[in-house]
Design a protein around this motif. Structure first.
Motif, short mmCIF file in Angstrom:
data_model
loop_
_atom_site.label_atom_id
_atom_site.label_comp_id
_atom_site.label_asym_id
_atom_site.label_seq_id
_atom_site.Cartn_x
_atom_site.Cartn_y
_atom_site.Cartn_z
N PRO A 105 0.83 -1.21 0.00
CA PRO A 105 0.00 0.00 0.00
C PRO A 105 0.86 1.26 0.00
O PRO A 105 2.04 1.23 0.34
CB PRO A 105 -0.81 -0.11 1.29
CG PRO A 105 -0.04 -1.03 2.14
CD PRO A 105 0.74 -1.95 1.25
N ASN A 106 0.26 2.37 -0.36
CA ASN A 106 0.94 3.66 -0.41
C ASN A 106 1.19 4.16 1.02
O ASN A 106 0.27 4.52 1.72
CB ASN A 106 0.09 4.66 -1.20
CG ASN A 106 0.77 5.98 -1.38
OD1 ASN A 106 1.97 6.10 -1.19
ND2 ASN A 106 0.00 6.98 -1.74
N TYR A 107 2.45 4.19 1.43
CA TYR A 107 2.84 4.63 2.77
C TYR A 107 3.30 6.07 2.67
O TYR A 107 4.31 6.37 2.07
CB TYR A 107 3.97 3.72 3.27
CG TYR A 107 4.38 3.95 4.70
CD1 TYR A 107 3.50 3.76 5.75
CD2 TYR A 107 5.68 4.33 5.01
CE1 TYR A 107 3.88 3.94 7.06
CE2 TYR A 107 6.09 4.51 6.31
CZ TYR A 107 5.18 4.31 7.34
OH TYR A 107 5.56 4.50 8.64
N ARG A 108 2.52 6.99 3.25
CA ARG A 108 2.78 8.42 3.07
C ARG A 108 2.46 9.18 4.35
O ARG A 108 1.89 8.63 5.28
CB ARG A 108 1.94 8.95 1.93
CG ARG A 108 0.45 8.90 2.25
CD ARG A 108 -0.40 8.96 1.01
NE ARG A 108 -1.79 9.14 1.30
CZ ARG A 108 -2.62 8.21 1.73
NH1 ARG A 108 -2.19 7.01 1.96
NH2 ARG A 108 -3.89 8.47 1.95
N GLU A 109 2.84 10.46 4.38
CA GLU A 109 2.52 11.32 5.52
C GLU A 109 1.05 11.70 5.47
O GLU A 109 0.51 12.02 4.40
CB GLU A 109 3.39 12.57 5.50
CG GLU A 109 4.83 12.29 5.85
CD GLU A 109 5.65 13.55 5.98
OE1 GLU A 109 5.35 14.55 5.29
OE2 GLU A 109 6.59 13.54 6.78
N VAL A 110 0.40 11.65 6.64
CA VAL A 110 -1.03 11.91 6.78
C VAL A 110 -1.23 12.78 8.02
O VAL A 110 -0.51 12.64 9.01
CB VAL A 110 -1.81 10.59 6.96
CG1 VAL A 110 -3.28 10.82 7.17
CG2 VAL A 110 -1.59 9.68 5.76
#
Length: 89
Positions: A7-12
């Motif tokens: 999955p897309n692992y990004r800052e949230v």
């Protein structure tokens, strides 16, 4: 690594609605909303409780008797088998 497996692992940005507290962390959670925080645009996740508002971390413990559950129980069963005293009042 295989393509399109992870999955897309990004800052949230997580926004605690109860105390209007926001913090940035990394996550794979999917969201439709975006927010600008500290000059940068992030995906937004709205939450009800975080460390800023949770009673364990704030030290503000509350006992909430929703809809008089304790009183309703005592009316139904009285003090049979109870180890606590019924408050006078």
């Amino acid at each position: 690594m295989k393509v399109d497996t992870h999955p897309n692992y990004r800052e949230v940005v997580f926004h605690d609605l109860s105390c209007d507290f926001k913090f940035v962390t990394r996550s794979t959670i999917q969201t439709r909303e975006m927010i600008t925080h500290e000059g940068k645009e992030y995906p937004l996740v709205k939450i009800e409780v975080s460390a800023e508002s949770h009673p364990f971390f704030t030290g503000k413990h509350k006992i909430v008797d929703t809809a008089g559950r304790v009183e309703k129980f005592r009316q139904k069963f009285g003090t049979v088998g109870s180890k606590t005293q019924v408050a006078a009042g």
